[in-house]
Design a protein around this motif. Structure first.
Motif, PDB file in Angstrom:
ATOM      1  N   ALA A 143      53.520 -23.202  52.472  1.00 63.27           N
ATOM      2  CA  ALA A 143      54.402 -22.880  51.338  1.00 63.27           C
ATOM      3  C   ALA A 143      54.729 -24.130  50.521  1.00 63.27           C
ATOM      4  CB  ALA A 143      55.678 -22.224  51.845  1.00 63.27           C
ATOM      5  N   LEU A 144      54.876 -25.250  51.212  1.00 66.46           N
ATOM      6  CA  LEU A 144      55.154 -26.509  50.522  1.00 66.46           C
ATOM      7  C   LEU A 144      53.952 -26.913  49.660  1.00 66.46           C
ATOM      8  CD1 LEU A 144      57.415 -28.534  50.257  1.00 66.46           C
ATOM      9  CD2 LEU A 144      56.651 -29.615  52.378  1.00 66.46           C
ATOM     10  N   LEU A 145      52.759 -26.721  50.190  1.00 64.76           N
ATOM     11  CA  LEU A 145      51.550 -27.030  49.411  1.00 64.76           C
ATOM     12  C   LEU A 145      51.472 -26.160  48.157  1.00 64.76           C
ATOM     13  CD1 LEU A 145      48.785 -27.314  52.190  1.00 64.76           C
ATOM     14  CD2 LEU A 145      49.867 -29.175  50.909  1.00 64.76           C
ATOM     15  N   ALA A 146      51.780 -24.874  48.321  1.00 65.38           N
ATOM     16  CA  ALA A 146      51.694 -23.956  47.172  1.00 65.38           C
ATOM     17  C   ALA A 146      52.684 -24.365  46.083  1.00 65.38           C
ATOM     18  CB  ALA A 146      51.967 -22.521  47.627  1.00 65.38           C
ATOM     19  N   ALA A 147      53.887 -24.778  46.499  1.00 64.67           N
ATOM     20  CA  ALA A 147      54.891 -25.212  45.512  1.00 64.67           C
ATOM     21  C   ALA A 147      54.381 -26.442  44.776  1.00 64.67           C
ATOM     22  CB  ALA A 147      56.214 -25.512  46.207  1.00 64.67           C
ATOM     23  N   LYS A 148      53.790 -27.367  45.517  1.00 71.47           N
ATOM     24  CA  LYS A 148      53.277 -28.582  44.870  1.00 71.47           C
ATOM     25  C   LYS A 148      52.111 -28.275  43.934  1.00 71.47           C
ATOM     26  CE  LYS A 148      53.215 -32.587  46.956  1.00 71.47           C
ATOM     27  NZ  LYS A 148      54.256 -33.318  46.215  1.00 71.47           N
ATOM     28  N   ALA A 149      51.398 -27.179  44.218  1.00 74.97           N
ATOM     29  CA  ALA A 149      50.278 -26.785  43.351  1.00 74.97           C
ATOM     30  C   ALA A 149      50.765 -25.987  42.145  1.00 74.97           C
ATOM     31  CB  ALA A 149      49.260 -25.974  44.144  1.00 74.97           C
ATOM     32  N   GLY A 150      52.087 -25.779  42.041  1.00 80.13           N
ATOM     33  CA  GLY A 150      52.636 -25.131  40.842  1.00 80.13           C
ATOM     34  C   GLY A 150      52.688 -23.612  40.889  1.00 80.13           C
ATOM     35  N   ALA A 151      52.596 -23.038  42.089  1.00 77.52           N
ATOM     36  CA  ALA A 151      52.612 -21.568  42.190  1.00 77.52           C
ATOM     37  C   ALA A 151      53.885 -20.989  41.593  1.00 77.52           C
ATOM     38  CB  ALA A 151      52.511 -21.150  43.658  1.00 77.52           C
ATOM     39  N   ALA A 152      53.739 -19.852  40.908  1.00 76.36           N
ATOM     40  CA  ALA A 152      54.929 -19.125  40.431  1.00 76.36           C
ATOM     41  C   ALA A 152      55.557 -18.374  41.600  1.00 76.36           C
ATOM     42  CB  ALA A 152      54.538 -18.146  39.323  1.00 76.36           C
ATOM     43  N   PHE A 153      54.699 -17.877  42.514  1.00 73.72           N
ATOM     44  CA  PHE A 153      55.165 -17.133  43.689  1.00 73.72           C
ATOM     45  C   PHE A 153      54.432 -17.613  44.929  1.00 73.72           C
ATOM     46  CE2 PHE A 153      55.206 -14.115  40.076  1.00 73.72           C
ATOM     47  CZ  PHE A 153      56.555 -13.783  40.042  1.00 73.72           C
ATOM     48  N   ILE A 154      55.161 -17.661  46.040  1.00 73.74           N
ATOM     49  CA  ILE A 154      54.520 -17.856  47.338  1.00 73.74           C
ATOM     50  C   ILE A 154      54.761 -16.587  48.144  1.00 73.74           C
ATOM     51  CG2 ILE A 154      56.571 -19.039  48.318  1.00 73.74           C
ATOM     52  CD1 ILE A 154      52.902 -19.648  49.341  1.00 73.74           C
TER      53      ILE A 154
ATOM     54  N   ILE B 250      63.663 -25.029  52.646  1.00 69.88           N
ATOM     55  CA  ILE B 250      62.891 -26.188  52.161  1.00 69.88           C
ATOM     56  C   ILE B 250      62.898 -26.247  50.630  1.00 69.88           C
ATOM     57  CG2 ILE B 250      60.547 -27.154  51.992  1.00 69.88           C
ATOM     58  CD1 ILE B 250      60.142 -26.095  54.915  1.00 69.88           C
ATOM     59  N   TYR B 251      62.623 -25.109  49.995  1.00 68.97           N
ATOM     60  CA  TYR B 251      62.589 -25.101  48.532  1.00 68.97           C
ATOM     61  C   TYR B 251      63.970 -25.479  47.958  1.00 68.97           C
ATOM     62  CZ  TYR B 251      57.948 -22.761  48.198  1.00 68.97           C
ATOM     63  OH  TYR B 251      56.614 -22.446  48.254  1.00 68.97           O
ATOM     64  N   ALA B 252      65.037 -25.038  48.645  1.00 69.44           N
ATOM     65  CA  ALA B 252      66.392 -25.324  48.139  1.00 69.44           C
ATOM     66  C   ALA B 252      66.687 -26.819  48.173  1.00 69.44           C
ATOM     67  CB  ALA B 252      67.430 -24.568  48.958  1.00 69.44           C
ATOM     68  N   ASN B 253      65.994 -27.558  49.039  1.00 69.91           N
ATOM     69  CA  ASN B 253      66.200 -29.015  49.106  1.00 69.91           C
ATOM     70  C   ASN B 253      65.651 -29.741  47.893  1.00 69.91           C
ATOM     71  OD1 ASN B 253      67.425 -28.968  51.560  1.00 69.91           O
ATOM     72  ND2 ASN B 253      65.571 -29.396  52.739  1.00 69.91           N
ATOM     73  N   TYR B 254      64.761 -29.078  47.146  1.00 64.57           N
ATOM     74  CA  TYR B 254      64.056 -29.748  46.047  1.00 64.57           C
ATOM     75  C   TYR B 254      64.207 -28.946  44.761  1.00 64.57           C
ATOM     76  CZ  TYR B 254      62.325 -32.239  50.013  1.00 64.57           C
ATOM     77  OH  TYR B 254      62.284 -32.976  51.157  1.00 64.57           O
ATOM     78  N   PRO B 255      65.257 -29.225  44.002  1.00 63.07           N
ATOM     79  CA  PRO B 255      65.526 -28.435  42.800  1.00 63.07           C
ATOM     80  C   PRO B 255      64.361 -28.391  41.803  1.00 63.07           C
ATOM     81  CG  PRO B 255      67.415 -29.797  43.346  1.00 63.07           C
ATOM     82  CD  PRO B 255      66.303 -30.232  44.255  1.00 63.07           C
ATOM     83  N   ALA B 256      63.446 -29.339  41.886  1.00 60.12           N
ATOM     84  CA  ALA B 256      62.310 -29.316  40.951  1.00 60.12           C
ATOM     85  C   ALA B 256      61.345 -28.167  41.271  1.00 60.12           C
ATOM     86  CB  ALA B 256      61.561 -30.638  40.989  1.00 60.12           C
ATOM     87  N   ILE B 257      61.428 -27.646  42.474  1.00 60.48           N
ATOM     88  CA  ILE B 257      60.514 -26.547  42.838  1.00 60.48           C
ATOM     89  C   ILE B 257      60.959 -25.267  42.138  1.00 60.48           C
ATOM     90  CG2 ILE B 257      59.722 -25.046  44.722  1.00 60.48           C
ATOM     91  CD1 ILE B 257      59.736 -27.453  46.565  1.00 60.48           C
ATOM     92  N   LYS B 258      60.027 -24.676  41.386  1.00 62.05           N
ATOM     93  CA  LYS B 258      60.331 -23.441  40.648  1.00 62.05           C
ATOM     94  C   LYS B 258      59.681 -22.220  41.314  1.00 62.05           C
ATOM     95  CE  LYS B 258      62.393 -25.312  36.951  1.00 62.05           C
ATOM     96  NZ  LYS B 258      62.978 -26.484  37.576  1.00 62.05           N
ATOM     97  N   THR B 259      58.870 -22.460  42.325  1.00 64.09           N
ATOM     98  CA  THR B 259      58.158 -21.366  42.998  1.00 64.09           C
ATOM     99  C   THR B 259      59.138 -20.358  43.588  1.00 64.09           C
ATOM    100  OG1 THR B 259      56.497 -23.001  43.588  1.00 64.09           O
ATOM    101  CG2 THR B 259      56.384 -20.887  44.743  1.00 64.09           C
ATOM    102  N   GLU B 260      58.897 -19.080  43.332  1.00 63.41           N
ATOM    103  CA  GLU B 260      59.775 -18.036  43.876  1.00 63.41           C
ATOM    104  C   GLU B 260      59.228 -17.546  45.213  1.00 63.41           C
ATOM    105  OE1 GLU B 260      61.328 -15.056  41.231  1.00 63.41           O
ATOM    106  OE2 GLU B 260      60.765 -16.247  39.495  1.00 63.41           O
TER     107      GLU B 260
END
Ligand code: E4P
Length: 233
Positions: A130-141, A165-175
């Protein structure tokens, strides 16, 4: 900020989004009329089950539903995935390209996201993925709860881990899109954990309405009402 739902970090999020996990257009039309439907997910198995051509089905779904409609690539190599994505994207502006969580899938996710296309990364079974997908710019995981439960793992704890994990990084927009939901408890637990979206099979959506006390209470009200001899209209 993590979620696109409000400006204040204290603002309540909009309600969890409901997608339906099916390629059956009749079911989608019925659900769309309830106002519950925020989007649709399909996959190669669901398209196969519909017995129809993918391009026709996705086009028809996009006419009924305004929210994201996930259409999955069938290729496994980057270039072929991009070629398929180009065809799927042309169907309608609300098509989200679904790619598997593989190195080529994430490379395609990155390229498509860079050009502004919404990507749903599917077949996620670990927080690392899931962390990889967020870094790849996914809109959804799409973490698959039911399939993890099926092999004796705890599908729900994966949702909790990804949300945290996503909540720790506000820059992550992946839903976080809770997938492979098998019963209403999966949905309720995912909502308690703060998953942004759930994709729900039609039979589970029907189960959400049911409670024996609702049926019993309504029967009693109707009996008492009939005894009054009144009518409202
Ligand atoms: C998600 O997008 C998938 O299509 C789906 O949720 C998979 O569910 P299943 O494990 O019931 O096939």
């Amino acid at each position: 900020m993590l979620y696109a739902y409000g400006e204040s970090p204290f603002a309540r999020k909009r309600a969890m989004k409901f997608f339906v996990d099916t390629a059956e257009i009749a079911e989608i039309r019925e659900l769309a009329a309830t106002g519950l439907l925020d989007g649709v997910t399909t996959n190669p198995s669901l398209i196969a089950k519909s017995g129809r051509k993918i391009l026709e089905v996705i086009a028809e779904i996009c006419e009924v539903v305004q929210g994201p409609v996930s259409a999955e690539v069938a290729a496994t190599e980057y270039k072929a995935m991009m070629a398929e994505a180009a065809v799927l994207k042309k169907i309608a502006s609300n098509v989200a390209i679904k790619v598997p969580l593989t190195p080529d899938g994430l490379k395609a996710c990155y390229a498509l996201s860079q050009e502004g296309t919404a990507v749903n990364v599917t077949l996620c079974f670990s927080a690392a993925q899931a962390l990889l997908a967020a870094k790849a710019g996914a809109a959804f995981i799409s973490p698959f709860i039911g399939r993890l439960d099926d092999i004796g793992h705890d599908g729900m704890s994966l949702i909790a881990d990804i949300v945290q994990i996503y909540a720790n990084y506000p820059a992550i927009k992946t839903e976080v899109l809770a997938a492979s939901i098998r019963h209403p408890i999966h949905l309720i637990e995912a909502a308690k954990m703060g998953a942004d979206v759930a994709t729900i099979p039609p039979n589970v959506i029907k189960q959400l309405y049911s409670h024996p006390l609702t049926d019993k209470g309504l029967a009693a009200f109707l009996k008492d009402w009939a005894a009054t001899g009144q009518s409202i209209v």
